[in-house]
Design a protein around this motif. Structure first.
Motif, PDB file in Angstrom:
ATOM      1  N   GLN A   1     -66.998 -64.252  22.688  1.00 59.16           N
ATOM      2  CA  GLN A   1     -67.940 -65.330  22.413  1.00 59.16           C
ATOM      3  C   GLN A   1     -69.364 -64.920  22.809  1.00 59.16           C
ATOM      4  O   GLN A   1     -69.606 -64.402  23.883  1.00 59.16           O
ATOM      5  CB  GLN A   1     -67.532 -66.584  23.187  1.00 59.16           C
ATOM      6  N   GLY A   2     -70.293 -65.123  21.898  1.00 62.25           N
ATOM      7  CA  GLY A   2     -71.691 -64.781  22.154  1.00 62.25           C
ATOM      8  C   GLY A   2     -72.069 -63.377  21.745  1.00 62.25           C
ATOM      9  O   GLY A   2     -73.249 -63.016  21.779  1.00 62.25           O
ATOM     10  N   GLU A   3     -71.066 -62.572  21.365  1.00 66.30           N
ATOM     11  CA  GLU A   3     -71.330 -61.194  20.957  1.00 66.30           C
ATOM     12  C   GLU A   3     -71.340 -61.079  19.434  1.00 66.30           C
ATOM     13  O   GLU A   3     -70.647 -61.820  18.738  1.00 66.30           O
ATOM     14  CB  GLU A   3     -70.271 -60.250  21.523  1.00 66.30           C
ATOM     15  N   THR A   4     -72.131 -60.140  18.937  1.00 66.13           N
ATOM     16  CA  THR A   4     -72.176 -59.850  17.506  1.00 66.13           C
ATOM     17  C   THR A   4     -71.999 -58.345  17.320  1.00 66.13           C
ATOM     18  O   THR A   4     -72.035 -57.572  18.292  1.00 66.13           O
ATOM     19  CB  THR A   4     -73.514 -60.282  16.886  1.00 66.13           C
ATOM     20  N   THR A   5     -71.836 -57.931  16.085  1.00 63.54           N
ATOM     21  CA  THR A   5     -71.734 -56.504  15.812  1.00 63.54           C
ATOM     22  C   THR A   5     -72.982 -55.763  16.280  1.00 63.54           C
ATOM     23  O   THR A   5     -72.899 -54.660  16.835  1.00 63.54           O
ATOM     24  CB  THR A   5     -71.515 -56.269  14.303  1.00 63.54           C
ATOM     25  N   ALA A   6     -74.136 -56.395  16.091  1.00 65.13           N
ATOM     26  CA  ALA A   6     -75.405 -55.768  16.501  1.00 65.13           C
ATOM     27  C   ALA A   6     -75.491 -55.629  18.027  1.00 65.13           C
ATOM     28  O   ALA A   6     -75.900 -54.586  18.545  1.00 65.13           O
ATOM     29  CB  ALA A   6     -76.581 -56.587  15.978  1.00 65.13           C
ATOM     30  N   SER A   7     -75.087 -56.675  18.750  1.00 61.94           N
ATOM     31  CA  SER A   7     -75.174 -56.617  20.216  1.00 61.94           C
ATOM     32  C   SER A   7     -74.184 -55.603  20.783  1.00 61.94           C
ATOM     33  O   SER A   7     -74.486 -54.898  21.760  1.00 61.94           O
ATOM     34  CB  SER A   7     -74.919 -57.999  20.820  1.00 61.94           C
ATOM     35  N   LEU A   8     -73.017 -55.500  20.170  1.00 62.63           N
ATOM     36  CA  LEU A   8     -72.030 -54.536  20.642  1.00 62.63           C
ATOM     37  C   LEU A   8     -72.412 -53.107  20.255  1.00 62.63           C
ATOM     38  O   LEU A   8     -72.092 -52.161  20.979  1.00 62.63           O
ATOM     39  CB  LEU A   8     -70.651 -54.886  20.091  1.00 62.63           C
ATOM     40  N   GLU A   9     -73.096 -52.949  19.143  1.00 60.67           N
ATOM     41  CA  GLU A   9     -73.606 -51.624  18.776  1.00 60.67           C
ATOM     42  C   GLU A   9     -74.641 -51.155  19.798  1.00 60.67           C
ATOM     43  O   GLU A   9     -74.685 -49.967  20.158  1.00 60.67           O
ATOM     44  CB  GLU A   9     -74.207 -51.670  17.379  1.00 60.67           C
ATOM     45  N   LYS A  10     -75.422 -52.090  20.285  1.00 61.12           N
ATOM     46  CA  LYS A  10     -76.395 -51.762  21.349  1.00 61.12           C
ATOM     47  C   LYS A  10     -75.655 -51.306  22.605  1.00 61.12           C
ATOM     48  O   LYS A  10     -76.065 -50.352  23.272  1.00 61.12           O
ATOM     49  CB  LYS A  10     -77.275 -52.977  21.640  1.00 61.12           C
ATOM     50  N   GLU A  11     -74.560 -51.998  22.925  1.00 61.60           N
ATOM     51  CA  GLU A  11     -73.747 -51.600  24.078  1.00 61.60           C
ATOM     52  C   GLU A  11     -73.167 -50.199  23.874  1.00 61.60           C
ATOM     53  O   GLU A  11     -73.077 -49.400  24.814  1.00 61.60           O
ATOM     54  CB  GLU A  11     -72.609 -52.603  24.284  1.00 61.60           C
ATOM     55  N   ARG A  12     -72.770 -49.894  22.640  1.00 62.45           N
ATOM     56  CA  ARG A  12     -72.208 -48.575  22.355  1.00 62.45           C
ATOM     57  C   ARG A  12     -73.238 -47.473  22.591  1.00 62.45           C
ATOM     58  O   ARG A  12     -72.924 -46.413  23.169  1.00 62.45           O
ATOM     59  CB  ARG A  12     -71.715 -48.520  20.904  1.00 62.45           C
ATOM     60  N   VAL A  13     -74.468 -47.716  22.162  1.00 61.81           N
ATOM     61  CA  VAL A  13     -75.533 -46.730  22.361  1.00 61.81           C
ATOM     62  C   VAL A  13     -75.808 -46.550  23.861  1.00 61.81           C
ATOM     63  O   VAL A  13     -75.997 -45.419  24.343  1.00 61.81           O
ATOM     64  CB  VAL A  13     -76.809 -47.172  21.618  1.00 61.81           C
ATOM     65  N   GLU A  14     -75.806 -47.642  24.612  1.00 58.70           N
ATOM     66  CA  GLU A  14     -75.995 -47.555  26.065  1.00 58.70           C
ATOM     67  C   GLU A  14     -74.847 -46.797  26.717  1.00 58.70           C
ATOM     68  O   GLU A  14     -75.040 -46.067  27.698  1.00 58.70           O
ATOM     69  CB  GLU A  14     -76.101 -48.958  26.665  1.00 58.70           C
TER      70      GLU A  14
ATOM     71  N   ALA B   1     -64.392 -51.517  27.655  1.00 59.29           N
ATOM     72  CA  ALA B   1     -63.648 -52.769  27.491  1.00 59.29           C
ATOM     73  C   ALA B   1     -64.458 -53.780  26.686  1.00 59.29           C
ATOM     74  O   ALA B   1     -63.922 -54.481  25.825  1.00 59.29           O
ATOM     75  CB  ALA B   1     -63.286 -53.343  28.859  1.00 59.29           C
ATOM     76  N   LYS B   2     -65.759 -53.827  26.933  1.00 59.43           N
ATOM     77  CA  LYS B   2     -66.615 -54.798  26.251  1.00 59.43           C
ATOM     78  C   LYS B   2     -66.744 -54.495  24.765  1.00 59.43           C
ATOM     79  O   LYS B   2     -66.855 -55.407  23.937  1.00 59.43           O
ATOM     80  CB  LYS B   2     -67.998 -54.811  26.909  1.00 59.43           C
ATOM     81  N   THR B   3     -66.736 -53.221  24.398  1.00 64.98           N
ATOM     82  CA  THR B   3     -66.932 -52.827  22.994  1.00 64.98           C
ATOM     83  C   THR B   3     -65.606 -52.617  22.252  1.00 64.98           C
ATOM     84  O   THR B   3     -65.593 -52.086  21.146  1.00 64.98           O
ATOM     85  CB  THR B   3     -67.755 -51.523  22.917  1.00 64.98           C
ATOM     86  N   PHE B   4     -64.520 -53.052  22.845  1.00 66.90           N
ATOM     87  CA  PHE B   4     -63.192 -52.852  22.243  1.00 66.90           C
ATOM     88  C   PHE B   4     -63.110 -53.427  20.831  1.00 66.90           C
ATOM     89  O   PHE B   4     -62.623 -52.771  19.911  1.00 66.90           O
ATOM     90  CB  PHE B   4     -62.132 -53.486  23.145  1.00 66.90           C
TER      91      PHE B   4
END
Length: 518
Positions: free
Chosen positions: A279-292, A311-314
């Motif tokens: 909840q609250g996450e989008t593909t764009a926000s998780l892609e940012k997490e992946r880059v980090e 775990a967050k980007t699962f």
């Protein structure tokens, strides 16, 4: 047993079809809608009309009891409608002396219907935390339904009478709706065996619901549940649930636009096959997490942060792997953190809820003595090969070597070649020269140091043979790979015997092996 039926279906003035219903005309209108939608791949909303024999005209179909075998129905497409606005009325008679307060808003609140759709849990949003149970627990139904069923159970216990069809039909939407919700807590695509387990659990708990003429009293319930789950998935698809939306016709390639073609669904007892974003996450926000995550991997002693971001980007990772099926090399570029022993084990647990290495090795150790005794009785060429394999223990009798011998003997016992999984190399240079030729292999260098190779790429190195088999299973699940055809029984045994995933249903070879060693 219900009698098969056929219906003439008018989809358009120039398009008239026939639908065959092996289990008879569905008992509810929702189930009939689901059958028509899935059979003819109808994506738009529609209603059904039936041809009345008295007036020779079409009328709106309100109940399937109006239909009989070889009747004619008509599909009437509905215009696009805006979603209704739901107003909540509050009694204000006692609020005159109270200050106005901002109402609490819960983003996860939903309107109660016969098909309440739960897409996430509070503990782990969008992710299931348990596998299909050994004994399915029947949920409670609405108050009125429970009262009527309990009354029916009392009459059954006293007089042996079942609930009449007239009394049952009004209860079906509530019963089937609650059962569909309970099934979805474990899977959106239950197997026929699982559906049958639910139906039998229902009639065992509420014997008044048994059906006369059925061999186990629950066959009709299993058919109703199949229809209901089809309809339930249609509702989930409309809500954007990823694990069912991925199979909608509009998401498929033109040549694959058939309901049953190239289905992307759990096939190896995956629990979280294609979970929604938190909840609250989008593909764009998780892609940012992946880059980090790529940056965090470069830091020393940072495994905890890496694990948290993995775990967050699962859900993003599963979306890419399931929908796009990228090459292994591309996965390693985008998700290098996945290709470590710790993260492969964690990813497997996220997908199946099972601890990979501890479960695999414990089960292997448990069955090894009986497996050795069972394979000893094998004769012919297979028996000779098994004896040669066991002779390896004369040189090295460590626990690791005992596990390796058990796996090799298991493969030969199942009629498969150990050479199709294991390949011996003198040194790393020889392996590197042969790497591009290997699709899925455990390369053994020297005295037993193993390397997992998939699609010509080294995944993990420097592990013993038995653990490499466990971790190869983790790689297969993490990357959504198929089992090699020439080793299908070996990997089936790994999955269903060593990892206890979907062990109730197996091939005859693996089932016979199971009875022999457990």
């Amino acid at each position: 047993m219900p009698q098969p039926a056929q219906l003439r279906v008018i989809i358009a003035d120039h398009d008239v079809r026939k639908v065959v219903l092996p289990s008879g005309i569905p008992e509810t209108l929702d189930d009939l809608h689901s059958v028509i939608r899935d059979t003819f791949s109808i994506a738009k909303d529609f209603s059904l009309h039936y041809k009345d024999v008295d007036f020779d005209e079409f009328f709106t179909l309100l109940s399937t009891t109006d239909l009989k075998d070889k009747d004619t129905i008509k599909v009437v497409f509905l215009p696009n409608q805006e979603p209704p606005i739901i107003l909540t009325l509050t009694d204000v008679t006692n609020m005159n002396n109270q200050p106005c307060e901002e109402p609490d808003v819960d983003d996860t609140a939903s309107v109660s219907t016969d098909d309440t759709l739960i897409l996430s849990s509070e503990d782990s949003p969008g992710h299931r935390s348990q596998r299909w149970p050994a004994q399915f627990s029947i949920p409670s139904f609405s108050g009125l339904t429970e009262i009527q069923i309990q009354s029916g159970n009392e009459h059954f216990n006293k007089y042996g009478t079942l609930l009449t069809t007239k009394d049952l039909i009004p209860l079906l939407p509530d019963i089937l709706g609650k059962l569909a919700e309970a099934i979805y807590e474990y899977t959106a695509y239950p197997s026929s065996l699982q559906i049958s387990e639910v139906a039998e659990a229902l009639t065992q708990k509420h014997p008044c619901l048994k059906e006369p003429g059925s061999f186990n009293g629950s066959y009709g319930w299993a058919q109703r549940l199949k229809y209901k789950m089809n309809n339930f998935r249609s509702k989930l698809r409309g809500l954007g649930c990823p694990e069912v939306e991925v199979n909608s016709l509009k998401r498929k390639q033109t040549h694959d636009q058939y309901p049953a073609k190239n289905l992307k669904k759990p096939k190896k007892a995956e629990v979280n096959y294609l979970p929604p974003h938190a909840q609250g996450e989008t593909t764009a926000s998780l892609e940012k997490e992946r880059v980090e995550l790529l940056s965090e991997m470069m830091k020393r002693d940072n495994s905890k942060v890496v694990a948290q971001k993995m775990a967050k980007t699962f859900s993003l990772r599963r979306e890419e792997i399931v929908k796009e099926a990228p090459a292994i090399s591309e996965c390693m570029k985008r998700w290098p953190a996945l290709f470590s022993e710790a993260q492969i084990s964690e990813e497997f647990k996220r997908i199946t809820t099972v601890n990979l290495q501890s479960t695999f090795l414990a089960k292997l150790d448990q069955c090894t003595p009986k497996l050795m005794a069972l394979t000893q009785s094998k004769g012919g060429a297979a028996g000779l090969k098994i004896r040669n394999i066991k002779d390896m223990l004369l040189e090295d009798n460590t626990v690791e070597r005992q596990r390796e011998i058990a796996i090799r003997c298991l493969m030969v016992y199942l009629g498969e070649k150990e050479e199709d999984l294991f390949k011996q190399y003198r040194d790393v240079e020889e392996l590197d020269a042969d790497l591009a030729m290997q699709v899925m292999k455990i390369a053994i260098i020297g005295d037993g140091c193993a390397t997992i190779v998939v699609e010509g790429t080294k995944i993990l190195q420097g592990i013993d043979v038995a653990r490499s088999c466990a971790l190869l299973m983790g790689v297969i699940y993490a990357l959504n790979l198929r089992y090699p055809k020439q080793l299908k029984f070996t990997f089936e045994a790994f999955q269903k015997l060593c990892l206890e995933l979907d062990g109730q249903k197996a091939s005859s070879k693996v089932m016979n092996l199971k009875y022999g060693i457990f």
